[in-house]
Design a protein around this motif. Structure first.
Motif, PDB file in Angstrom:
ATOM      1  N   ARG A 142       4.814   3.214 -17.037  1.00  0.00           N
ATOM      2  CA  ARG A 142       5.594   3.975 -16.072  1.00  0.00           C
ATOM      3  C   ARG A 142       5.650   3.312 -14.706  1.00  0.00           C
ATOM      4  O   ARG A 142       6.682   3.371 -14.029  1.00  0.00           O
ATOM      5  CB  ARG A 142       5.013   5.382 -15.885  1.00  0.00           C
ATOM      6  N   ALA A 143       4.544   2.730 -14.274  1.00  0.00           N
ATOM      7  CA  ALA A 143       4.482   2.256 -12.896  1.00  0.00           C
ATOM      8  C   ALA A 143       3.393   1.223 -12.729  1.00  0.00           C
ATOM      9  O   ALA A 143       2.481   1.104 -13.552  1.00  0.00           O
ATOM     10  CB  ALA A 143       4.233   3.431 -11.942  1.00  0.00           C
ATOM     11  N   VAL A 144       3.493   0.483 -11.635  1.00  0.00           N
ATOM     12  CA  VAL A 144       2.428  -0.399 -11.156  1.00  0.00           C
ATOM     13  C   VAL A 144       1.970   0.147  -9.811  1.00  0.00           C
ATOM     14  O   VAL A 144       2.798   0.529  -8.969  1.00  0.00           O
ATOM     15  CB  VAL A 144       2.907  -1.845 -10.976  1.00  0.00           C
ATOM     16  N   ALA A 145       0.666   0.211  -9.605  1.00  0.00           N
ATOM     17  CA  ALA A 145       0.110   0.665  -8.331  1.00  0.00           C
ATOM     18  C   ALA A 145      -0.829  -0.396  -7.784  1.00  0.00           C
ATOM     19  O   ALA A 145      -1.526  -1.077  -8.542  1.00  0.00           O
ATOM     20  CB  ALA A 145      -0.651   1.981  -8.518  1.00  0.00           C
ATOM     21  N   PHE A 146      -0.823  -0.559  -6.468  1.00  0.00           N
ATOM     22  CA  PHE A 146      -1.813  -1.437  -5.850  1.00  0.00           C
ATOM     23  C   PHE A 146      -1.986  -1.021  -4.396  1.00  0.00           C
ATOM     24  O   PHE A 146      -1.116  -0.375  -3.800  1.00  0.00           O
ATOM     25  CB  PHE A 146      -1.414  -2.915  -5.953  1.00  0.00           C
ATOM     26  N   ALA A 147      -3.122  -1.387  -3.824  1.00  0.00           N
ATOM     27  CA  ALA A 147      -3.402  -1.129  -2.413  1.00  0.00           C
ATOM     28  C   ALA A 147      -3.362  -2.452  -1.663  1.00  0.00           C
ATOM     29  O   ALA A 147      -3.927  -3.452  -2.123  1.00  0.00           O
ATOM     30  CB  ALA A 147      -4.762  -0.463  -2.227  1.00  0.00           C
ATOM     31  N   THR A 148      -2.710  -2.450  -0.517  1.00  0.00           N
ATOM     32  CA  THR A 148      -2.610  -3.696   0.251  1.00  0.00           C
ATOM     33  C   THR A 148      -3.982  -4.190   0.694  1.00  0.00           C
ATOM     34  O   THR A 148      -4.225  -5.387   0.746  1.00  0.00           O
ATOM     35  CB  THR A 148      -1.729  -3.496   1.486  1.00  0.00           C
ATOM     36  N   ALA A 149      -4.885  -3.259   0.997  1.00  0.00           N
ATOM     37  CA  ALA A 149      -6.243  -3.621   1.423  1.00  0.00           C
ATOM     38  C   ALA A 149      -7.065  -2.357   1.463  1.00  0.00           C
ATOM     39  O   ALA A 149      -6.520  -1.257   1.611  1.00  0.00           O
ATOM     40  CB  ALA A 149      -6.236  -4.289   2.806  1.00  0.00           C
ATOM     41  N   PRO A 150      -8.394  -2.476   1.332  1.00  0.00           N
ATOM     42  CA  PRO A 150      -9.238  -1.281   1.467  1.00  0.00           C
ATOM     43  C   PRO A 150      -9.050  -0.645   2.844  1.00  0.00           C
ATOM     44  O   PRO A 150      -8.832  -1.331   3.839  1.00  0.00           O
ATOM     45  CB  PRO A 150     -10.661  -1.830   1.317  1.00  0.00           C
ATOM     46  N   ALA A 151      -9.085   0.676   2.872  1.00  0.00           N
ATOM     47  CA  ALA A 151      -8.912   1.374   4.149  1.00  0.00           C
ATOM     48  C   ALA A 151     -10.025   1.025   5.133  1.00  0.00           C
ATOM     49  O   ALA A 151      -9.805   0.925   6.333  1.00  0.00           O
ATOM     50  CB  ALA A 151      -8.864   2.878   3.915  1.00  0.00           C
TER      51      ALA A 151
END
Length: 223
Positions: free
Chosen positions: A143-152
């Motif tokens: 359904r989708a790809v998810a990623f975080a640009t960097a840890p908060a």
């Protein structure tokens, strides 16, 4: 003064070595360790492979298990932050707003956790292409790809440290690149690519071939 930077080897010589880690008793998530390698030389004993980086991707089935965030963290996948953002606590279903926004009604979600190339390979736009190639092989029916640009709040991060001052710039570049190829910011720094609306092949075609030589540009200035 103008100068040139060049890839250490022909990108066509790179292959992806895959390692799957998943519990034998649970088919609701997989963790992939993907190592880009190049053939360094040929000798009587065969080929010598030179690792040039690492890519980590998790594949999860929302709603089919409980405590997927805890399981991923215990397995060392280090994707709990992303999973915790896109899933509803207690049910492990996709968050209602995200579920409603995605084009496909069923399927797994891929979490792109790490894309890292060793220093001599950085700055040519190659990392995003290798990650895209890996995602393409895993994206069938997803359904989708998810990623975080960097840890908060990454461990050891000090915004007053001049040696780390470039982090915000790097995050901004990643954010711009992600949105330029179809990702949308969801929340808490997590970006989502709707695989029902965008194909990985389209993204790779849009990116084109990796840069081999650029005159007058520092390697670390190239996305």
């Amino acid at each position: 003064m103008s100068h040139a930077v060049q890839l250490p080897a022909d990108p066509a010589s790179i292959t992806l070595d895959w390692r799957l880690s998943s519990p034998w008793w649970d088919d609701t998530y997989d963790c992939w360790d993907i190592v880009p390698v190049v053939i360094e030389e040929q000798c009587e004993r065969g080929e010598t492979l030179n690792e040039i980086g690492e890519i980590h991707i998790a594949s999860i089935s929302p709603g089919r298990t409980q405590d997927i965030v805890g399981r991923l963290d215990r397995d060392g996948a280090d994707v709990g932050g992303v999973a915790g953002t896109i899933l509803t606590p207690g049910t492990d279903l996709l968050a209602d707003d995200l579920n409603a926004a995605l084009t496909r009604r069923t399927g797994r979600v891929l979490i792109l956790n790490t894309v890292q190339l060793w220093d001599e390979w950085c700055g040519f736009g190659l990392g995003v292409r290798l990650a895209g190639a890996a995602l393409r092989r895993l994206s069938g029916g997803a359904r989708a790809v998810a990623f975080a640009t960097a840890p908060a709040d990454p461990a050891g991060w000090d915004p007053e440290d001049p040696e780390q001052a470039g982090r915000d710039i790097t995050v901004a570049r990643i954010d711009a690149l992600a949105q330029g190829v179809g990702f949308e910011h969801y929340r808490n720094g997590v970006h989502i690519l709707d695989l029902g609306a965008h194909s990985i092949d389209d993204i790779l075609d849009r990116l084109g071939d990796p840069v081999s030589v650029r005159s007058g540009v520092q390697a670390d200035e190239i996305a």
